[in-house]
Design a protein around this motif. Structure first.
Motif, PDB file in Angstrom:
ATOM      1  N   THR A 196     -27.549  42.006  -0.159  1.00 39.27           N
ATOM      2  CA  THR A 196     -28.522  41.432   0.788  1.00 39.27           C
ATOM      3  C   THR A 196     -29.182  40.183   0.212  1.00 39.27           C
ATOM      4  N   GLY A 197     -29.782  39.417   1.092  1.00 38.93           N
ATOM      5  CA  GLY A 197     -30.563  38.249   0.669  1.00 38.93           C
ATOM      6  C   GLY A 197     -29.719  37.064   0.214  1.00 38.93           C
ATOM      7  N   LEU A 198     -28.430  37.112   0.436  1.00 41.88           N
ATOM      8  CA  LEU A 198     -27.563  36.019   0.000  1.00 41.88           C
ATOM      9  C   LEU A 198     -26.553  35.686   1.086  1.00 41.88           C
ATOM     10  N   SER A 199     -26.104  34.444   1.105  1.00 42.32           N
ATOM     11  CA  SER A 199     -24.971  34.160   1.975  1.00 42.32           C
ATOM     12  C   SER A 199     -23.877  33.483   1.158  1.00 42.32           C
ATOM     13  N   ALA A 200     -22.721  33.348   1.777  1.00 40.32           N
ATOM     14  CA  ALA A 200     -21.603  32.721   1.074  1.00 40.32           C
ATOM     15  C   ALA A 200     -21.734  31.214   1.227  1.00 40.32           C
ATOM     16  N   LYS A 201     -21.429  30.472   0.165  1.00 35.69           N
ATOM     17  CA  LYS A 201     -21.503  29.015   0.320  1.00 35.69           C
ATOM     18  C   LYS A 201     -20.115  28.394   0.402  1.00 35.69           C
ATOM     19  N   GLU A 202     -19.094  29.192   0.066  1.00 39.17           N
ATOM     20  CA  GLU A 202     -17.746  28.657   0.153  1.00 39.17           C
ATOM     21  C   GLU A 202     -16.721  29.774   0.244  1.00 39.17           C
ATOM     22  N   ILE A 203     -15.653  29.502   1.004  1.00 39.26           N
ATOM     23  CA  ILE A 203     -14.525  30.426   1.015  1.00 39.26           C
ATOM     24  C   ILE A 203     -13.414  29.735   0.240  1.00 39.26           C
ATOM     25  N   THR A 204     -12.906  30.402  -0.795  1.00 39.36           N
ATOM     26  CA  THR A 204     -11.935  29.747  -1.684  1.00 39.36           C
ATOM     27  C   THR A 204     -10.502  30.149  -1.353  1.00 39.36           C
ATOM     28  N   GLY A 205      -9.561  29.429  -1.968  1.00 39.65           N
ATOM     29  CA  GLY A 205      -8.144  29.709  -1.737  1.00 39.65           C
ATOM     30  C   GLY A 205      -7.423  28.447  -1.333  1.00 39.65           C
ATOM     31  N   ASP A 206      -6.068  28.456  -1.403  1.00 40.07           N
ATOM     32  CA  ASP A 206      -5.327  27.281  -0.961  1.00 40.07           C
ATOM     33  C   ASP A 206      -5.249  27.309   0.559  1.00 40.07           C
ATOM     34  N   LYS A 207      -4.079  27.753   1.058  1.00 38.26           N
ATOM     35  CA  LYS A 207      -3.985  27.897   2.506  1.00 38.26           C
ATOM     36  C   LYS A 207      -4.640  29.209   2.925  1.00 38.26           C
ATOM     37  N   GLU A 208      -4.444  30.201   2.050  1.00 41.04           N
ATOM     38  CA  GLU A 208      -4.971  31.535   2.355  1.00 41.04           C
ATOM     39  C   GLU A 208      -6.219  31.829   1.552  1.00 41.04           C
ATOM     40  N   VAL A 209      -7.077  32.630   2.127  1.00 38.39           N
ATOM     41  CA  VAL A 209      -8.322  32.969   1.450  1.00 38.39           C
ATOM     42  C   VAL A 209      -8.042  33.803   0.194  1.00 38.39           C
ATOM     43  N   SER A 210      -8.732  33.451  -0.895  1.00 40.09           N
ATOM     44  CA  SER A 210      -8.575  34.230  -2.125  1.00 40.09           C
ATOM     45  C   SER A 210      -9.923  34.763  -2.609  1.00 40.09           C
ATOM     46  N   GLY A 211     -10.992  34.282  -2.010  1.00 42.54           N
ATOM     47  CA  GLY A 211     -12.295  34.798  -2.414  1.00 42.54           C
ATOM     48  C   GLY A 211     -13.433  34.045  -1.769  1.00 42.54           C
ATOM     49  N   ILE A 212     -14.652  34.444  -2.122  1.00 42.03           N
ATOM     50  CA  ILE A 212     -15.821  33.691  -1.656  1.00 42.03           C
ATOM     51  C   ILE A 212     -16.734  33.405  -2.850  1.00 42.03           C
ATOM     52  N   ILE A 213     -17.536  32.373  -2.703  1.00 41.09           N
ATOM     53  CA  ILE A 213     -18.559  32.092  -3.708  1.00 41.09           C
ATOM     54  C   ILE A 213     -19.914  32.229  -3.018  1.00 41.09           C
ATOM     55  N   LEU A 214     -20.779  33.039  -3.625  1.00 42.87           N
ATOM     56  CA  LEU A 214     -22.105  33.241  -3.051  1.00 42.87           C
ATOM     57  C   LEU A 214     -23.058  32.138  -3.482  1.00 42.87           C
ATOM     58  N   GLU A 215     -24.175  32.090  -2.817  1.00 43.12           N
ATOM     59  CA  GLU A 215     -25.218  31.089  -3.137  1.00 43.12           C
ATOM     60  C   GLU A 215     -25.624  31.112  -4.607  1.00 43.12           C
ATOM     61  N   ASN A 216     -25.583  32.292  -5.211  1.00 45.22           N
ATOM     62  CA  ASN A 216     -25.974  32.396  -6.622  1.00 45.22           C
ATOM     63  C   ASN A 216     -24.791  32.180  -7.565  1.00 45.22           C
ATOM     64  N   GLU A 217     -23.720  31.574  -7.037  1.00 46.83           N
ATOM     65  CA  GLU A 217     -22.505  31.227  -7.786  1.00 46.83           C
ATOM     66  C   GLU A 217     -21.611  32.418  -8.104  1.00 46.83           C
ATOM     67  N   GLU A 218     -22.038  33.623  -7.750  1.00 46.36           N
ATOM     68  CA  GLU A 218     -21.191  34.791  -7.992  1.00 46.36           C
ATOM     69  C   GLU A 218     -19.906  34.664  -7.179  1.00 46.36           C
ATOM     70  N   LYS A 219     -18.762  35.008  -7.834  1.00 44.64           N
ATOM     71  CA  LYS A 219     -17.483  34.915  -7.136  1.00 44.64           C
ATOM     72  C   LYS A 219     -16.982  36.312  -6.790  1.00 44.64           C
ATOM     73  N   ILE A 220     -16.435  36.460  -5.610  1.00 47.91           N
ATOM     74  CA  ILE A 220     -15.842  37.739  -5.218  1.00 47.91           C
ATOM     75  C   ILE A 220     -14.416  37.473  -4.753  1.00 47.91           C
ATOM     76  N   ASP A 221     -13.455  38.167  -5.365  1.00 45.92           N
ATOM     77  CA  ASP A 221     -12.065  38.038  -4.905  1.00 45.92           C
ATOM     78  C   ASP A 221     -11.879  38.845  -3.631  1.00 45.92           C
ATOM     79  N   CYS A 222     -11.232  38.266  -2.646  1.00 47.23           N
ATOM     80  CA  CYS A 222     -10.946  39.030  -1.433  1.00 47.23           C
ATOM     81  C   CYS A 222      -9.816  38.344  -0.668  1.00 47.23           C
ATOM     82  N   GLN A 223      -9.158  39.103   0.179  1.00 46.96           N
ATOM     83  CA  GLN A 223      -8.020  38.560   0.926  1.00 46.96           C
ATOM     84  C   GLN A 223      -8.302  38.480   2.433  1.00 46.96           C
TER      85      GLN A 223
END
Ligand SMILES: Cc1cc2nc3c(=O)[nH]c(=O)nc-3n(C[C@H](O)[C@H](O)[C@H](O)COP(=O)(O)OP(=O)(O)OC[C@H]3O[C@@H](n4cnc5c(N)ncnc54)[C@H](O)[C@@H]3O)c2cc1C
Ligand code: SF4
Ligand code: SF4
Lengths: 140, 426
Positions: free
Chosen positions: B201-228
């Motif tokens: 809670t209390g955070l949003s994503a600032k970027e969705i990472t990956g080339d063509k396909e999503v490989s993760g997100i980066i949160l406002e606090n710079e934390e990275k989460i891998d996801c497909q």
């Protein structure tokens, strides 16, 4: 359309109707087998009271039925005879119907809404009516 | 009489039924840009969870249009409402109408964050979204939901059922912040976390990472989460573009009056696209919900067919159940300002929470967690604006039920005007 009415001045709250209803909607259709079924059969009639008034209440098969409007799976519907019926096969257990039924007439069992179906499969009519020892319930 | 209905979902379908209940012969044309028969989008998450087949998404029979003698045009978009009572379709053709209903609903608000266009980022609004998410399950270990509203959580629940690791990212302090107060939402949050869905809670994503396909997100606090898979559940936005140049008043949605007519005669709007009065707050708003869409479709349809029925307003209400914890909210649940009275009952051990909000001795809202069976009884007291001072002490009792309001039904005969109340033998 025929419905079941409760005469509040006669009802003593003995709950015979609740038992008869649960048994009628069980697989074995006898009290003896009903109590050991899983899931346990659910009664659709509820005996409720306020001070000296006691009422055995169930679905009123509303003319303009809120549960049908709210049901997002299309499982609540008006049958040809005007009664509100439920296609249990389509129900997802979202409780939108519970949210809007003004009588609190819908019971819940894991992912399934359950309500009075007027004993549509019983040729002699609703079983609660004959089960009532004080003749508070009438079908008309 | 030629009726044209744009949108073939809750509001559009209900309008067809209403029109046919009074006008058996008028010509009705229904246009939808979706290429699929009538289905309920509300149950898409259940479909995604594998709890139901595609067949069961259909909430009216295949023969619905035939049975109601409707010309159905599918897979075509209405691009504009034109002057002179015409509409323009995506294939360039125009169509005239005597009465028009705009029931174009809403679409998922897609966030404006970098990476949102990558493969694997979805909204959950229509059957194609659900199918595409489903297709991707095979190559997915972790799914992230951006948004902790009803749809985000339903999607989270579904994907958790399908065996994925699921993380919900919510900007607000708590999940379901639209429909619930913090306390009520807490019960749900604890339950879903206990079952293995992670909530941030209390955070949003600032970027969705990956080339063509999503490989993760980066949160406002710079934390990275891998996801497909990323599912965006940030609310909805009304599909009003088609009336842009038609002189029809809009704000968030198409503004309609009590008859559900727009400021242009013979043009009506209903459902998620229509901005109406909220029955409880009196404010002009969109309560984008299925029951509201069905009722509005019905009233608009009846009025199009010549009746004169007034709409009393939409309701903010909702019902969810996750991991066998049912919750219903209705009306004002987080009152702001003066004059509210709040009744609360809470039992942490049994995970029961009940809150009733009153103003001037009338119920204006409630939250029920894990004890929801009488929700509709409270709801009727809200709709009918009944003074409940005589039963206030009983409202939160465990044995509260319909019988408890019988004295009020007797007293307020005019409000309890429906046939079903009159039939009570008291
Ligand atoms: C996953 C999910 C879960 C939900 N759960 C609930 C819930 O639990 N409870 C609840 O009350 N509500 C829920 N909702 C919301 C509910 O689905 C909507 O309120 C309801 O569908 C609104 O109906 P509508 O007819 O106004 O519009 P929509 O259902 O949005 O339908 C509009 C139709 O018009 C079409 N259309 C749009 N523009 C055009 C155009 N220009 N030309 C031609 N066709 C067009 C669209 O493609 C669509 O088919 C949920 C929604 C989703 C997506
Ligand atoms: S379930 Fe409730 S809302 Fe539906 S018809 Fe019966 S009494 Fe009316
Ligand atoms: S619980 Fe079942 S019957 Fe009730 S609204 Fe949901 S799908 Fe319809």
């Amino acid at each position: 359309m025929k419905k079941v009415y409760c005469n509040v001045t006669k009802c003593l709250g003995c709950r015979s109707c609740e038992i008869a209803c649960a048994v009628e909607h069980s697989k074995g259709k006898t009290l003896f087998t009903a109590i050991s079924e899983t899931p346990l059969p659910v009664h659709r009639r509820k005996v409720q009271a306020v001070e000296e008034i006691i009422i055995s209440d169930a679905c009123h098969h509303c003319e303009d039925a809120p549960c049908i409007t709210a049901c997002m799976s299309g499982s609540m519907f008006k049958a040809e005879d005007g009664s509100t019926q439920h296609n249990e096969d389509k129900c997802v257990g979202c409780w939108m119907c519970v949210m809007v039924c003004p009588f609190g007439a819908i019971s819940r069992r894991k992912n399934l809404a359950i309500k009075c179906d007027l004993c549509k499969d019983r040729t002699e009519g609703p079983v609660c009516v004959v089960s009532c020892p004080t003749k508070s319930l009438t079908v008309k | 009489m030629e009726y044209v209905i744009v949108g073939s979902s809750a509001a559009g379908v209900s309008a067809v039924e209403a029109i046919r209940s009074v006008d058996k012969s008028g010509k009705i044309t229904v246009i939808s840009d979706e290429n699929y028969s009538i289905y309920s989008r509300c149950v898409l998450s259940y479909y995604l969870a594998g709890m139901m087949t595609e067949e069961k998404l259909k909430y009216r029979g295949e023969d619905f249009f035939k049975k109601h003698n409707v010309d159905s045009i599918v897979g075509k978009k209405v691009e504009a409402v034109l002057p002179g009572k015409k509409i323009k379709l995506s294939d360039g053709k125009t169509l005239s109408f005597d009465k028009l209903l705009i029931a174009t609903g809403s679409r998922s608000k897609m966030e404006n964050i970098p990476g949102v266009e990558k493969d694997g980022v979805f909204g959950l609004r229509n059957i194609n979204d659900a199918r595409k998410i489903e297709e991707r399950l095979g190559k997915t270990k972790t799914a992230v939901m951006l948004g902790g509203g009803l749809i985000g959580l339903r999607a989270a629940y579904a994907l958790h059922k399908r065996g994925l690791k699921v993380i919900v990212v919510v900007k607000s302090k708590h999940i379901l912040s639209q429909m619930l107060d913090e306390e009520g939402a807490g019960f749900i949050q604890r339950r879903i976390e206990n079952k293995g869905i992670k909530v941030i809670t209390g955070l949003s994503a600032k970027e969705i990472t990956g080339d063509k396909e999503v490989s993760g997100i980066i949160l406002e606090n710079e934390e990275k989460i891998d996801c497909q898979i990323v599912v965006i559940g940030k609310g909805v936005q009304a599909n009003i573009e088609l009336v842009k140049d038609a002189g029809i008043k809009t704000e968030w949605g198409i503004i309609v009056n009590e008859s559900l007519q727009t400021n242009v005669t013979d043009v009506f709007a209903a459902g998620d696209v229509a901005q109406t009065k909220d029955l409880v707050t009196g404010e002009s708003t969109i309560n984008a919900l299925w029951p509201n869409a069905v009722i509005q479709g019905k009233i608009a349809g009846l009025n199009m067919a010549g009746k004169n029925i007034k709409y009393d307003g939409s309701l903010g209400m909702n019902s969810v159940e996750f991991f066998e914890l049912p919750t219903i909210s209705y009306g004002i649940t987080k009152p702001k300002g003066e004059g509210y009275e709040i009744l609360v009952k809470k039992n942490d051990a049994q995970e029961i929470y009940k809150k009733i909000v009153l103003k001037n001795n009338k119920i204006v809202g409630f939250v029920l967690v894990n004890d929801v069976d009488n929700a509709g009884v409270y709801g009727s007291l809200i709709r009918k604006k009944i003074d409940v001072s005589s039963i206030k002490e009983e409202l939160l009792n465990n044995n509260f039920n319909f019988a408890k309001i019988l004295p009020l039904v007797k007293k307020y005969k005019e409000e309890f005007a429906e046939k079903e109340y009159k039939e009570l033998v008291m």
